[in-house]
Enzyme design. Structure first.
Site, mmCIF file in Angstrom:
data_model
loop_
_atom_site.group_PDB
_atom_site.id
_atom_site.type_symbol
_atom_site.label_atom_id
_atom_site.label_comp_id
_atom_site.label_asym_id
_atom_site.label_seq_id
_atom_site.Cartn_x
_atom_site.Cartn_y
_atom_site.Cartn_z
ATOM 1 N N TYR A 106 0.837 -1.204 0.000
ATOM 2 C CA TYR A 106 0.000 0.000 0.000
ATOM 3 C C TYR A 106 0.873 1.255 0.000
ATOM 4 C CZ TYR A 106 -3.544 3.308 1.604
ATOM 5 O OH TYR A 106 -4.391 4.372 1.729
ATOM 6 N N LYS A 204 -11.971 -0.542 5.320
ATOM 7 C CA LYS A 204 -12.346 -1.273 4.114
ATOM 8 C C LYS A 204 -13.389 -2.352 4.448
ATOM 9 C CE LYS A 204 -9.123 1.478 2.692
ATOM 10 N NZ LYS A 204 -7.720 1.110 2.550
#
Ligand code: PLP
Length: 389
Positions: A106, A204
């Site tokens: 990420y 998420k």
């Protein structure tokens, strides 16, 4: 608290009950929201185990017990964001320690390591984590204290062999840390494969409704749990009780949501793979995925994230403009379908050369498949692809 042993209770049951016993005072079935900063003490040194809410909050404790159970770890620790969770994990180390991390992790994690942690004397090697040889070559015996990886990765959906990494890490007395955000504990439990620490951006799939920012870390062993508990309180990057309450509410439907995300994603991935306008479809559930066998081994499902290549930047742009149900936005894992263009959105800060090495082309589009009616989603994708002619 009732113990919900994974050998006795299935995931969906534990997602609803673990950490979420009815409250003692009134019998409230839902864990109450303890929106308080402090607790009355009966006398100096006499209290109910709750002194100050950075350190102790019953709503947060419930969420931490829930996620620790679902990841089959020893203890869970909630943080104000996924990045705060990552930050807490790397501060387990000290100046001079070395971390081997994934080249396609990420972007925010890379930025934290490269721009902040390096200033405090932590050292990093960025490698292709799918290659055992590359990881082995990067390990500096005695100095490497952590292997840090994600699987599947964003946006190429590459997998890393978590068992292999755990063996390598432990051989060198290092910890294996896995960011499990993309799979969620429903589809992948890294601790059962040997990971020492699992973390999530709860923003998420765990949150799942695109209405909160939060993070969580799960420790496999009591000694790591103690260190994390200390850092969580010492650095203080805790979430508010309301985020924890929302996570508790969300996690109750994690199993049913993940099943639907995956069912929809499988159909869309198949459709895209067979569509003449799509150059390539990246989804671990496809036979054509280079690590499909590994996905079947270490995951119990393939998740809801897909990326597709459309050939040119113009086509990628046209596609994101043409979809009506897929909203153009960053983030992922919510009930609503989202589309994003990694090169101009999430991965803009990665140099073009590195992006291309990773396969992140200008024409790549990432889909976070939601849980809407599949017929509607398919129609939307079909009309958007059709418009590219
Ligand atoms: C979003 C994300 C993060 C960062 O989490 P935040 O909640 O945005 O701070 C870390 N890792 C992965 C894989 C992510 O998708």
């Amino acid at each position: 608290m009732t113990s919900y042993n994974p050998s006795e209770f299935g995931f969906a049951t534990r997602a609803i009950h673990a950490g979420q016993d009815p409250e003692e005072l009134t019998g409230a079935v839902t864990v109450p929201l303890y929106q308080t900063s402090t607790y009355a003490q009966e006398a100096i040194g006499q209290h109910k185990g709750f002194e100050y809410a950075r350190t102790q909050n019953p709503t947060r404790f419930a969420w931490e017990a829930s996620i620790a159970n679902l990841e089959q770890g020893n203890a869970g620790f909630a943080f104000g964001s996924g990045m705060a969770a990552v930050n807490a994990v790397v501060t387990l180390l000290s100046a001079g320690d070395h971390i081997v991390c994934a080249e396609d992790m990420y972007g925010g994690t890379f930025r934290l390591f490269d721009k902040v942690m390096k200033r405090f004397g932590l050292e990093f090697s960025v490698v292709d984590m799918t290659s055992k040889e590359a990881v082995e070559a990067a390990i500096i015996p005695g100095k490497t204290k952590m292997l840090y990886t994600e699987s599947p990765t964003n946006p190429m959906m590459k997998l890393t062999d978590l068992k292999m990494l755990a063996e390598l890490a432990h051989h060198h007395h290092a910890l294996l840390v896995v960011d499990n955000t993309f799979a969620s504990p429903y589809f992948q439990k890294p601790i059962t494969l040997g990971a020492d620490i699992v973390l999530h951006s709860a923003t998420k799939y765990l949150g799942g409704h695109s209405d909160l920012v939060s993070g969580v870390v799960i420790a496999a062993h009591e000694n790591i749990a103690q260190e994390l508990r200390f850092i969580q309180n010492a650095a203080g990057a805790v979430p508010g009780p309301f985020e924890c309450w929302l996570c508790l509410r969300s996690v109750k439907t994690l199993a049913i949501r993940m099943n639907q995300h995956e069912a929809n994603a499988k159909i869309i991935a198949d459709y895209c793979e067979n569509h003449p306008m799509v150059i390539a479809t990246h989804y671990p559930g496809l036979q054509s995925h280079p690590q499909h066998e590994l996905a079947k081994e270490q995951m119990s499902g393939f998740g809801g994230m897909i990326s597709i290549e459309l050939g040119t930047l113009e086509k990628a742009k046209a596609f994101t403009n043409a979809v009506r149900l897929f909203t153009l936005a960053e983030s992922l894992g919510g009930v609503e379908s989202l589309v994003c263009h990694p090169v101009s959105m999430t991965h803009g800060s990665i140099p073009k050369e590195q992006r291309e090495k990773l396969g992140i082309t200008d024409s790549l589009v990432r889909l976070s498949v939601g849980i809407e009616n599949i017929d509607d989603l398919l129609k939307d994708i079909a009309q958007a692809l059709e418009s590219l002619h």
